[in-house]
Design a protein around this motif. Sequence first.
Motif, PDB file in Angstrom:
ATOM      1  N   ARG A 119      10.756  26.658  15.072  1.00 35.76           N
ATOM      2  CA  ARG A 119      11.273  26.406  16.411  1.00 35.76           C
ATOM      3  C   ARG A 119      10.148  26.112  17.396  1.00 35.76           C
ATOM      4  O   ARG A 119       9.001  26.526  17.196  1.00 35.76           O
ATOM      5  CB  ARG A 119      12.062  27.619  16.932  1.00 35.76           C
ATOM      6  CG  ARG A 119      13.302  27.932  16.128  1.00 35.76           C
ATOM      7  CD  ARG A 119      14.130  28.979  16.810  1.00 35.76           C
ATOM      8  NE  ARG A 119      15.382  29.236  16.112  1.00 35.76           N
ATOM      9  CZ  ARG A 119      16.411  29.872  16.621  1.00 35.76           C
ATOM     10  NH1 ARG A 119      16.346  30.350  17.850  1.00 35.76           N
ATOM     11  NH2 ARG A 119      17.516  30.064  15.919  1.00 35.76           N
ATOM     12  N   LEU A 120      10.498  25.417  18.442  1.00 35.89           N
ATOM     13  CA  LEU A 120       9.682  25.302  19.645  1.00 35.89           C
ATOM     14  C   LEU A 120      10.520  25.861  20.776  1.00 35.89           C
ATOM     15  O   LEU A 120      11.726  25.591  20.849  1.00 35.89           O
ATOM     16  CB  LEU A 120       9.324  23.841  19.932  1.00 35.89           C
ATOM     17  CG  LEU A 120       8.362  23.156  18.958  1.00 35.89           C
ATOM     18  CD1 LEU A 120       8.233  21.676  19.299  1.00 35.89           C
ATOM     19  CD2 LEU A 120       6.993  23.826  18.988  1.00 35.89           C
ATOM     20  N   ASP A 121       9.915  26.639  21.659  1.00 37.24           N
ATOM     21  CA  ASP A 121      10.731  27.225  22.713  1.00 37.24           C
ATOM     22  C   ASP A 121      11.231  26.155  23.687  1.00 37.24           C
ATOM     23  O   ASP A 121      10.793  25.007  23.662  1.00 37.24           O
ATOM     24  CB  ASP A 121       9.991  28.373  23.422  1.00 37.24           C
ATOM     25  CG  ASP A 121       8.795  27.914  24.229  1.00 37.24           C
ATOM     26  OD1 ASP A 121       8.963  27.046  25.090  1.00 37.24           O
ATOM     27  OD2 ASP A 121       7.688  28.451  24.013  1.00 37.24           O
ATOM     28  N   TYR A 122      12.152  26.565  24.530  1.00 40.04           N
ATOM     29  CA  TYR A 122      12.881  25.659  25.416  1.00 40.04           C
ATOM     30  C   TYR A 122      11.963  24.774  26.247  1.00 40.04           C
ATOM     31  O   TYR A 122      12.213  23.573  26.415  1.00 40.04           O
ATOM     32  CB  TYR A 122      13.774  26.506  26.335  1.00 40.04           C
ATOM     33  CG  TYR A 122      14.711  25.730  27.224  1.00 40.04           C
ATOM     34  CD1 TYR A 122      15.821  25.064  26.701  1.00 40.04           C
ATOM     35  CD2 TYR A 122      14.512  25.689  28.600  1.00 40.04           C
ATOM     36  CE1 TYR A 122      16.700  24.383  27.528  1.00 40.04           C
ATOM     37  CE2 TYR A 122      15.383  25.015  29.434  1.00 40.04           C
ATOM     38  CZ  TYR A 122      16.474  24.362  28.890  1.00 40.04           C
ATOM     39  OH  TYR A 122      17.339  23.678  29.718  1.00 40.04           O
ATOM     40  N   GLU A 123      10.864  25.343  26.767  1.00 40.08           N
ATOM     41  CA  GLU A 123       9.973  24.599  27.655  1.00 40.08           C
ATOM     42  C   GLU A 123       8.810  23.930  26.920  1.00 40.08           C
ATOM     43  O   GLU A 123       7.975  23.289  27.559  1.00 40.08           O
ATOM     44  CB  GLU A 123       9.415  25.550  28.727  1.00 40.08           C
ATOM     45  CG  GLU A 123      10.466  26.030  29.724  1.00 40.08           C
ATOM     46  CD  GLU A 123      11.088  24.882  30.513  1.00 40.08           C
ATOM     47  OE1 GLU A 123      10.400  23.858  30.713  1.00 40.08           O
ATOM     48  OE2 GLU A 123      12.254  25.008  30.922  1.00 40.08           O
ATOM     49  N   THR A 124       8.733  24.072  25.603  1.00 41.35           N
ATOM     50  CA  THR A 124       7.654  23.463  24.831  1.00 41.35           C
ATOM     51  C   THR A 124       8.149  22.188  24.163  1.00 41.35           C
ATOM     52  O   THR A 124       9.246  22.153  23.601  1.00 41.35           O
ATOM     53  CB  THR A 124       7.133  24.433  23.753  1.00 41.35           C
ATOM     54  OG1 THR A 124       6.628  25.601  24.399  1.00 41.35           O
ATOM     55  CG2 THR A 124       6.026  23.796  22.925  1.00 41.35           C
ATOM     56  N   SER A 125       7.343  21.153  24.233  1.00 39.30           N
ATOM     57  CA  SER A 125       7.696  19.874  23.606  1.00 39.30           C
ATOM     58  C   SER A 125       6.815  19.649  22.386  1.00 39.30           C
ATOM     59  O   SER A 125       5.905  20.410  22.096  1.00 39.30           O
ATOM     60  CB  SER A 125       7.517  18.728  24.609  1.00 39.30           C
ATOM     61  OG  SER A 125       6.162  18.637  25.027  1.00 39.30           O
ATOM     62  N   GLY A 126       7.131  18.561  21.655  1.00 39.29           N
ATOM     63  CA  GLY A 126       6.245  18.179  20.575  1.00 39.29           C
ATOM     64  C   GLY A 126       6.879  18.147  19.212  1.00 39.29           C
ATOM     65  O   GLY A 126       8.104  18.044  19.057  1.00 39.29           O
ATOM     66  N   LEU A 127       6.022  18.234  18.201  1.00 41.75           N
ATOM     67  CA  LEU A 127       6.389  17.945  16.817  1.00 41.75           C
ATOM     68  C   LEU A 127       7.299  19.019  16.224  1.00 41.75           C
ATOM     69  O   LEU A 127       6.951  20.187  16.159  1.00 41.75           O
ATOM     70  CB  LEU A 127       5.115  17.818  15.970  1.00 41.75           C
ATOM     71  CG  LEU A 127       5.196  17.092  14.628  1.00 41.75           C
ATOM     72  CD1 LEU A 127       3.788  16.706  14.170  1.00 41.75           C
ATOM     73  CD2 LEU A 127       5.894  17.894  13.558  1.00 41.75           C
ATOM     74  N   LEU A 128       8.465  18.559  15.765  1.00 38.55           N
ATOM     75  CA  LEU A 128       9.413  19.413  15.066  1.00 38.55           C
ATOM     76  C   LEU A 128       9.875  18.657  13.828  1.00 38.55           C
ATOM     77  O   LEU A 128      10.205  17.470  13.905  1.00 38.55           O
ATOM     78  CB  LEU A 128      10.607  19.740  15.968  1.00 38.55           C
ATOM     79  CG  LEU A 128      11.520  20.888  15.540  1.00 38.55           C
ATOM     80  CD1 LEU A 128      10.764  22.212  15.551  1.00 38.55           C
ATOM     81  CD2 LEU A 128      12.727  20.974  16.471  1.00 38.55           C
ATOM     82  N   VAL A 129       9.878  19.334  12.682  1.00 36.88           N
ATOM     83  CA  VAL A 129      10.305  18.714  11.426  1.00 36.88           C
ATOM     84  C   VAL A 129      11.786  18.974  11.222  1.00 36.88           C
ATOM     85  O   VAL A 129      12.271  20.103  11.391  1.00 36.88           O
ATOM     86  CB  VAL A 129       9.506  19.255  10.236  1.00 36.88           C
ATOM     87  CG1 VAL A 129      10.035  18.695   8.914  1.00 36.88           C
ATOM     88  CG2 VAL A 129       8.022  18.917  10.384  1.00 36.88           C
TER      89      VAL A 129
END
Length: 271
Positions: A119-129
Amino acid sequence: MSYNDAPWGAISGNNRGEVRLHKALAAAGVASRRASEDLIAEGRVRVNGSVVREMGSRVNPETDRVSVDGRAVQLDVSKRYYMLNKPRGVVSTMSDEAGRRDLREFTDQFEERLFNVGRLDYETSGLLVLTNDGDVAHVLSHPSFGVAKTYIAKVRGQVTPQTIAKLRAGITLDDGPIAADRARLLNSGESAEHSLVEVTLHSGRNRIVRRMMAEVGHPVVDLVRRQFGPLTLGTLRSGAVRELTKVERGELLTLVRASASPDASASPHTS
């Protein structure tokens, strides 16, 4: 998950579900059938860790591990792997009770039922598989395998080299000590108001970069994950999804198989 090597005799016969090795390589996009035959003849193909040179060799795409020149090959063409540049303001789930934007916005376009790796938290952007491969998801997301992740953090204040050294040496948070695998300042002395810091770590602890930077006196203003294992975000725009390239798939699967191998370190990284 199991990556146990099958005995060679068990995959060389004409058992149900098996296909000829050169055809399986071609179907996986490694090379044409003729070129795949050449790869086999040159001893560049391994099945379950053993070099295979016999043209009539057969494999089961669902269970046998195949590599070419040391790079893993996914023979099961039903397995899919995508990279998403997750925008801020999106929760890393397939549904949200609070009605916020979720990952279905990006996965509904695909026929396969995809799920996110970690996961990436709500306010974090970027690479997600995004994938439908549970084995890959398990290794990439479980803290015990210690897969490295790199973030770019925009933080308040002017970060000094001493602060970077402190992040590398380790600090103590409410849930225990933590140290960055790597950390560096990207804009030394350019601004007194904000600094850009690159942090690499293998921990899977919740909001770990934000908490680390707050502990050293530089709260995060914006956070982007740029790298996850061998995968790099590159120029993928915010909100865009793309399928991993053949090379990226190979690098990802090679990492996963090495991490899950019984020969891997008996003491993997822990968070």
